[in-house]
Design an enzyme around this catalytic site. Structure first.
Site, PDB file in Angstrom:
ATOM      1  CG  HIS A 269      -2.060   0.948   1.083  1.00 52.87           C
ATOM      2  ND1 HIS A 269      -1.962   2.288   1.383  1.00 52.87           N
ATOM      3  CD2 HIS A 269      -3.310   0.740   0.611  1.00 52.87           C
ATOM      4  CE1 HIS A 269      -3.118   2.863   1.126  1.00 52.87           C
ATOM      5  NE2 HIS A 269      -3.959   1.955   0.643  1.00 52.87           N
ATOM      6  CG  ASP A 327      -8.565  -4.238  -2.863  1.00 53.66           C
ATOM      7  OD1 ASP A 327      -9.748  -4.035  -2.589  1.00 53.66           O
ATOM      8  OD2 ASP A 327      -7.836  -3.397  -3.405  1.00 53.66           O
TER       9      ASP A 327
HETATM   10  N1  CMC Z   1       4.135  -7.663  -4.807  1.00 54.48           N
HETATM   11  C1  CMC Z   1       5.488  -7.649  -4.944  1.00 54.48           C
HETATM   12  N2  CMC Z   1       6.255  -6.548  -4.799  1.00 54.48           N
HETATM   13  C2  CMC Z   1       5.620  -5.408  -4.497  1.00 54.48           C
HETATM   14  C3  CMC Z   1       4.231  -5.346  -4.327  1.00 54.48           C
HETATM   15  C4  CMC Z   1       3.473  -6.531  -4.481  1.00 54.48           C
HETATM   16  N3  CMC Z   1       2.153  -6.529  -4.336  1.00 54.48           N
HETATM   17  N4  CMC Z   1       3.855  -4.077  -4.038  1.00 54.48           N
HETATM   18  C5  CMC Z   1       4.993  -3.349  -4.016  1.00 54.48           C
HETATM   19  N5  CMC Z   1       6.059  -4.151  -4.293  1.00 54.48           N
HETATM   20  C6  CMC Z   1       7.480  -3.754  -4.313  1.00 54.48           C
HETATM   21  C7  CMC Z   1       7.815  -2.967  -5.559  1.00 54.48           C
HETATM   22  O1  CMC Z   1       8.253  -3.830  -6.599  1.00 54.48           O
HETATM   23  C8  CMC Z   1       8.910  -2.057  -5.060  1.00 54.48           C
HETATM   24  O2  CMC Z   1      10.085  -2.808  -4.948  1.00 54.48           O
HETATM   25  P1  CMC Z   1      11.551  -2.102  -5.228  1.00 54.48           P
HETATM   26  O3  CMC Z   1      11.668  -1.048  -4.149  1.00 54.48           O
HETATM   27  O4  CMC Z   1      12.518  -3.198  -5.110  1.00 54.48           O
HETATM   28  O5  CMC Z   1      11.469  -1.515  -6.603  1.00 54.48           O
HETATM   29  C9  CMC Z   1       8.465  -1.717  -3.629  1.00 54.48           C
HETATM   30  O6  CMC Z   1       7.678  -2.857  -3.225  1.00 54.48           O
HETATM   31  C10 CMC Z   1       7.617  -0.446  -3.519  1.00 54.48           C
HETATM   32  O7  CMC Z   1       6.509  -0.563  -4.411  1.00 54.48           O
HETATM   33  P2  CMC Z   1       5.896   0.635  -5.272  1.00 54.48           P
HETATM   34  O8  CMC Z   1       5.226   0.080  -6.468  1.00 54.48           O
HETATM   35  O9  CMC Z   1       6.967   1.664  -5.471  1.00 54.48           O
HETATM   36  O10 CMC Z   1       4.845   1.190  -4.223  1.00 54.48           O
HETATM   37  P3  CMC Z   1       3.628   2.151  -4.550  1.00 54.48           P
HETATM   38  O11 CMC Z   1       3.329   2.860  -3.297  1.00 54.48           O
HETATM   39  O12 CMC Z   1       3.901   2.953  -5.770  1.00 54.48           O
HETATM   40  O13 CMC Z   1       2.441   1.131  -4.931  1.00 54.48           O
HETATM   41  C11 CMC Z   1       0.639  -0.376  -4.747  1.00 54.48           C
HETATM   42  C12 CMC Z   1       1.473   0.724  -4.052  1.00 54.48           C
HETATM   43  C13 CMC Z   1      -0.589  -0.672  -3.869  1.00 54.48           C
HETATM   44  C14 CMC Z   1       0.165   0.092  -6.115  1.00 54.48           C
HETATM   45  C15 CMC Z   1       1.520  -1.648  -4.869  1.00 54.48           C
HETATM   46  O14 CMC Z   1       1.898  -2.120  -3.590  1.00 54.48           O
HETATM   47  C16 CMC Z   1       0.844  -2.750  -5.674  1.00 54.48           C
HETATM   48  O15 CMC Z   1       0.955  -2.779  -6.905  1.00 54.48           O
HETATM   49  N6  CMC Z   1       0.111  -3.703  -4.989  1.00 54.48           N
HETATM   50  C17 CMC Z   1      -0.633  -4.721  -5.703  1.00 54.48           C
HETATM   51  C18 CMC Z   1      -1.964  -4.149  -6.169  1.00 54.48           C
HETATM   52  C19 CMC Z   1      -2.948  -3.919  -5.036  1.00 54.48           C
HETATM   53  O16 CMC Z   1      -3.118  -4.768  -4.171  1.00 54.48           O
HETATM   54  N7  CMC Z   1      -3.637  -2.775  -5.070  1.00 54.48           N
HETATM   55  C20 CMC Z   1      -4.647  -2.407  -4.060  1.00 54.48           C
HETATM   56  C21 CMC Z   1      -4.197  -1.252  -3.229  1.00 54.48           C
HETATM   57  S1  CMC Z   1      -5.160  -0.993  -1.741  1.00 54.48           S
HETATM   58  C22 CMC Z   1      -6.758  -0.644  -2.213  1.00 54.48           C
HETATM   59  C23 CMC Z   1      -6.935   0.382  -3.267  1.00 54.48           C
HETATM   60  O17 CMC Z   1      -6.208   1.369  -3.376  1.00 54.48           O
HETATM   61  O18 CMC Z   1      -7.888   0.244  -4.038  1.00 54.48           O
END
Ligand code: CMC
Length: 392
Positions: A269, A327
């Site tokens: 998140h 989720d």
């Molecule tokens: N699985 C594996 N690695 C992950 C995941 C995941 N679900 N989420 C983040 N990471 C890693 C990412 O690869 C990065 O690694 P590194 O620093 O080595 O490059 C690090 O963690 C930080 O991730 P980010 O993408 O920079 O973080 P963000 O704040 O931009 O993204 C997020 C947040 C929710 C989009 C992301 O965690 C994600 O894609 N999660 C899966 C989709 C999901 O469950 N979405 C629902 C969010 S909550 C409800 C809503 O908003 O609707």
């Protein structure tokens, strides 16, 4: 960078001030108008929470009866909107239908969309909260080819939605009280979450003084994406796939592999660097609901619990502070209730409508609010002379 701060993804930019929702991502705290989400989940109802978000206070019983009556009054859709559904392809995604139908409401209520008039704003908020279950349920009825069911104002908000989804004219329908409670809880937990992508979209589109139906329709479009509200649908796809192959470790490995675009859906998140408090509440509800319903949905829940156990002990996830989000478990509840997968994000949109409209309303009341207009860092070509086509 000149005068601007470069902040892609708005990691450290506050776009507004707001008195609606508070999140402490490090501590895993979420509050609506100062009330902890755990207390609202345990004691409140969705409609009462709507009142809280929209007006800032928990209603007295008189206020709640009045609010509930007003919300019921607006639950019908204009018959011309009903005909609008017939224009969609039979296999349209219900979110696609929702974006269209909610946007189309502005074609019906343009006499009440003076955004500077608090009365107009209030009636638009009531209409949106009230009509959303009907719009959502009809998108499902359209996809299944069953007759649309009109709202039944003798029922509560959540019961009525379930009735419009699942009843058919040939049979008596009484929603299962456990389903009503579980769905009401899911609606409460999704009702607001401060400046997430869809809420920020509603604020940004509304900042041009566009009408609220158009702004909320933009929010629905933003919510649809798999990194936001669309994740609940993707979680179930992932859990079903893992349950089929039986190899949880393989998926954890893939999620860590930087050459593989796969991510654990329902994990991580932007704000929570601790357990998402909503996920904890939903996980508990999963235990209760599945115990009540029998074994059929248990295998998927078992896979989710195992995935959580392995991932939260794994260095990759621990280092990055990736925990289950809202989720991760919500889809298991919806699936157990017989709600089809492509309706999951629609239910999220239904629940979040009150959050969107409360933020929009707050923005319209804020004397400091102005049209949203982010700047950019230009990285294109240096100035050059136009070249006639025959010389290129
Ligand atoms: N699985 C594996 N690695 C992950 C995941 C995941 N679900 N989420 C983040 N990471 C890693 C990412 O690869 C990065 O690694 P590194 O620093 O080595 O490059 C690090 O963690 C930080 O991730 P980010 O993408 O920079 O973080 P963000 O704040 O931009 O993204 C997020 C947040 C929710 C989009 C992301 O965690 C994600 O894609 N999660 C899966 C989709 C999901 O469950 N979405 C629902 C969010 S909550 C409800 C809503 O908003 O609707």
């Amino acid at each position: 960078l000149g005068y601007f701060t470069y902040d892609p993804g708005f990691m450290s930019t506050a776009s507004c001030s707001s008195a609606i929702t508070y999140i402490d991502g490090d501590e895993g705290v979420l509050m609506y108008r100062g009330y902890p989400i755990e207390q609202l989940a345990e004691h409140s109802t969705y409609l009462e929470t709507c009142h809280l978000l929209l007006y800032g206070n928990l209603p007295s019983s008189d206020e709640l009866s009045k609010f509930s009556r007003i919300i019921k009054e607006h639950s019908m859709l204009h018959e011309a909107i009903r005909r609008f559904y017939g224009g969609f392809r039979h296999d349209a995604h219900p979110m696609a239908i929702m974006v269209g139908v909610v946007g189309a409401l502005s074609a019906f209520y343009h006499d009440n969309t003076d955004v500077h008039n608090p009365k107009h704003r209030e009636i638009s908020a009531h209409r949106l909260i009230s009509k959303m279950p009907t719009i959502a349920a009809w998108s499902y009825k359209y996809a299944t080819g069953q007759p649309f069911q009109y709202p039944d104002n003798n029922m509560g908000y959540t019961e009525n939605f379930l009735k419009m989804m699942f009843s058919v004219p040939t049979e008596e329908y009484k929603p299962n009280p456990i389903f009503v409670r579980a769905l009401d809880l899911i609606l409460i937990l999704h009702a607001d979450h401060e400046q997430n992508a869809s809420t920020s979209t509603v604020r940004l589109s509304g900042s041009s003084e566009a009408n609220p139906f158009a702004a909320v329709s933009a929010g629905i479009a933003s919510l649809w994406g798999p990194l936001h509200g669309g994740a609940n649908e993707k979680v179930i796809n992932m859990l079903e796939e893992i349950a089929r192959t039986g190899d949880v470790n393989q998926y954890v490995k893939r999620a860590k592999d930087k050459d593989d675009p796969f991510r654990l859906m329902g994990f991580g998140h932007r704000v929570y660097k601790n357990y998402d408090p909503r996920a904890k509440i939903i996980r508990k509800m999963c235990h209760e609901l599945l115990a009540e319903l029998g074994a059929e949905n248990q295998p998927l829940f078992d896979v989710a619990l195992e995935l959580e156990r392995i991932a939260t002990e794994d260095e990759y996830f621990v280092e990055r502070k990736l925990y289950p989000n809202v989720d991760f478990y919500s889809g298991i509840i919806l699936r157990a209730m017989g709600i089809p997968l492509n309706m999951f994000t629609v239910i999220f949109a239904l629940a979040r409508t009150v959050g969107w409209i409360s933020h929009w309303n707050e923005m319209m009341d804020d004397p400091e609010s102005r049209i949203g207009r982010p700047r950019q860092l230009y990285v294109g070509s240096a100035p050059r002379e136009y070249v006639p086509i025959e010389q290129r």
